[in-house]
Enzyme design. Sequence first.
Site, mmCIF file in Angstrom:
data_model
loop_
_atom_site.group_PDB
_atom_site.id
_atom_site.type_symbol
_atom_site.label_atom_id
_atom_site.label_comp_id
_atom_site.label_asym_id
_atom_site.label_seq_id
_atom_site.Cartn_x
_atom_site.Cartn_y
_atom_site.Cartn_z
ATOM 1 N N GLU A 264 0.890 -1.160 0.000
ATOM 2 C CA GLU A 264 0.000 0.000 0.000
ATOM 3 C C GLU A 264 0.925 1.204 0.000
ATOM 4 O O GLU A 264 1.732 1.372 0.913
ATOM 5 C CB GLU A 264 -0.892 -0.064 1.236
ATOM 6 C CG GLU A 264 -2.024 0.925 1.207
ATOM 7 C CD GLU A 264 -1.775 2.066 2.141
ATOM 8 O OE1 GLU A 264 -1.304 3.116 1.640
ATOM 9 O OE2 GLU A 264 -2.018 1.918 3.349
ATOM 10 N N CYS A 301 -1.642 8.306 4.349
ATOM 11 C CA CYS A 301 -1.704 7.903 2.940
ATOM 12 C C CYS A 301 -2.945 8.483 2.266
ATOM 13 O O CYS A 301 -3.022 8.512 1.046
ATOM 14 C CB CYS A 301 -1.674 6.395 2.821
ATOM 15 S SG CYS A 301 -2.745 5.588 3.984
#
Length: 527
Positions: A264, A301
């Site tokens: 990720e 993120c």
Amino acid sequence: MITGKNYIGNKLSAKGSKTYTTFNPQLNKENEFSFVEATPEEIDQAVLQAKNAYAEFKEVSGKRKAEFLNAIADGILALDDSLVKTYCSETGLPEGRAMGERGRTVGQLRSFAELVKEGSWVEASIDSAIPNRTPAPKPDLRKLLIPLGPVVVFGASNFPLAYSTAGGDTAAALAAGCPVIVKSHPMHAGTGELVASAIVKAAEKTNMPNGVFSNLNSSGIEVGVALVQHPSVKAVGFTGSIRGGRALFDLASQREEPIPVFAEMGSVNPVVILPDAVQNRGAALANTYAGSITLGTGQFCTNPGLLLGIKGEALTSFIKNLSDAIIKIEPSCMLHPNIIGAYESNRRKAVAQKGLQVVADYQSDVQTNYARQTVSTVEGKTFLENTTLHQEVFGPYSIVVQCEDVDQLEQIISKLEGQLTGTIIADDSELSRYPRIVSALQNRVGRLIYNGVPTGVEVCPSMHHGGPYPSSTDSRFTAVGIHSIKRWVRPMSYQDWPDSQLPDALKDSNPLGIIRLVNNGLTSDKL
Ligand code: NAP
């Protein structure tokens, strides 16, 4: 207690000579503990123990795995003050954030415990034999999900608890029945060791096989590289930069036996502000986004790094309001001098691009390791032509793109790299008037948000945290929520297998009482 050693299964070990310390960015000085990097021999031992543990652990019942996961959660809570203090000293993050992240970590462990205790997650399906079918008889076929084998988890710098040692990847892999070897993040090795000690105690208390968990220290890429290349490792979980994730993905695919790397990585999380919304509530939106861009010093993120709107007075006024609001926010500390170093150099590179105008730049003095928030703006055409402007600047930075018209907005969205999230800010009657914008955004992201902010990732089954490359290496899987367990399993079919020798999940009598797909119908009945 922090020893600075590695956990090779249940034993502490420090055979190496390479040591390092963590850093307190608030005090701008090194922390007291010294950590010993794992040697090649220790790496090998950890993986071989994981391989041996796998043979037993994959057969452990859901009920017992749930006891293990809950014992880890209890152990993390029992670490109490020592964990919170270490977390804060290794990250510069406030106590409230440490407690919140701890709550999330414990919650994740407990939700996986519930999942495996109930048991239907294995997606058992049964298709009964039809011996007298013509022209050929149909065999009895039964399928379920089984664990892949030892998994390596790379701790994430920006989530020392929820995406590190006992974070989402570890919880999901253990729940699936995969032993885990954590490659501890060097920036929070003490936090990592404390959590590792809770996992090891929980494994002993619930009689899990030795080797079901190991925690390896490292301060450079060697340990991670050796783990990904080890032939007995069967999958990798990673959260971090595109460069790091991609390097590990490439290594894993070059192995004689390629293995999956679920990474990720970066994302700029585009936010599209439609004309009516910016006209009617631009000022309020500006305040909301000033908060979201600077939340956690922009170290998420899902940070909104790209705002897209259509040129005009309302957007100009939004940019002014956003600049005024963001400049009033007190700067905060970043995780580590390396992270602020990367922020400063990426920000410098971004704002030096031709055609870019900085509209908000915190000018007053800040403490060492504190980040100055920045907002810039650019014309749609310039943005389209310069892909450097599309790259993530990890930290409290965002760029507002002023598009000529809806066509250019659509073109820009279509040219973006894959993203974790995409947000549309619209007034009620507005969304349905922009189907092409919605469709273009859907093609680029893993989660669509309406009238909200991308920061804040709810942990629940309907959350998808992942998206087209490079936001993740495999857009089919989430890194958050119980469905992330699917990254660590593979389907397995049994054909005409004797009932007594089948896994319980597939037996005629359904002893686990789970929901199964039997001859195309969902049921928990026996056959
Ligand atoms: P990183 O550089 O991606 O590193 C993450 C982990 O992967 C570290 O443990 C690192 O090991 C390891 N690693 C990196 N490159 C490797 C390679 N080529 N081979 C083997 N292992 C490798 O991330 P970070 O240290 O957390 O932060 C650095 C930058 O990453 C940040 O400034 C930010 O730009 C970005 N980041 C983004 C996100 C996001 O969610 N978008 C999250 C975190 C970080 P060592 O540290 O031991 O070398």
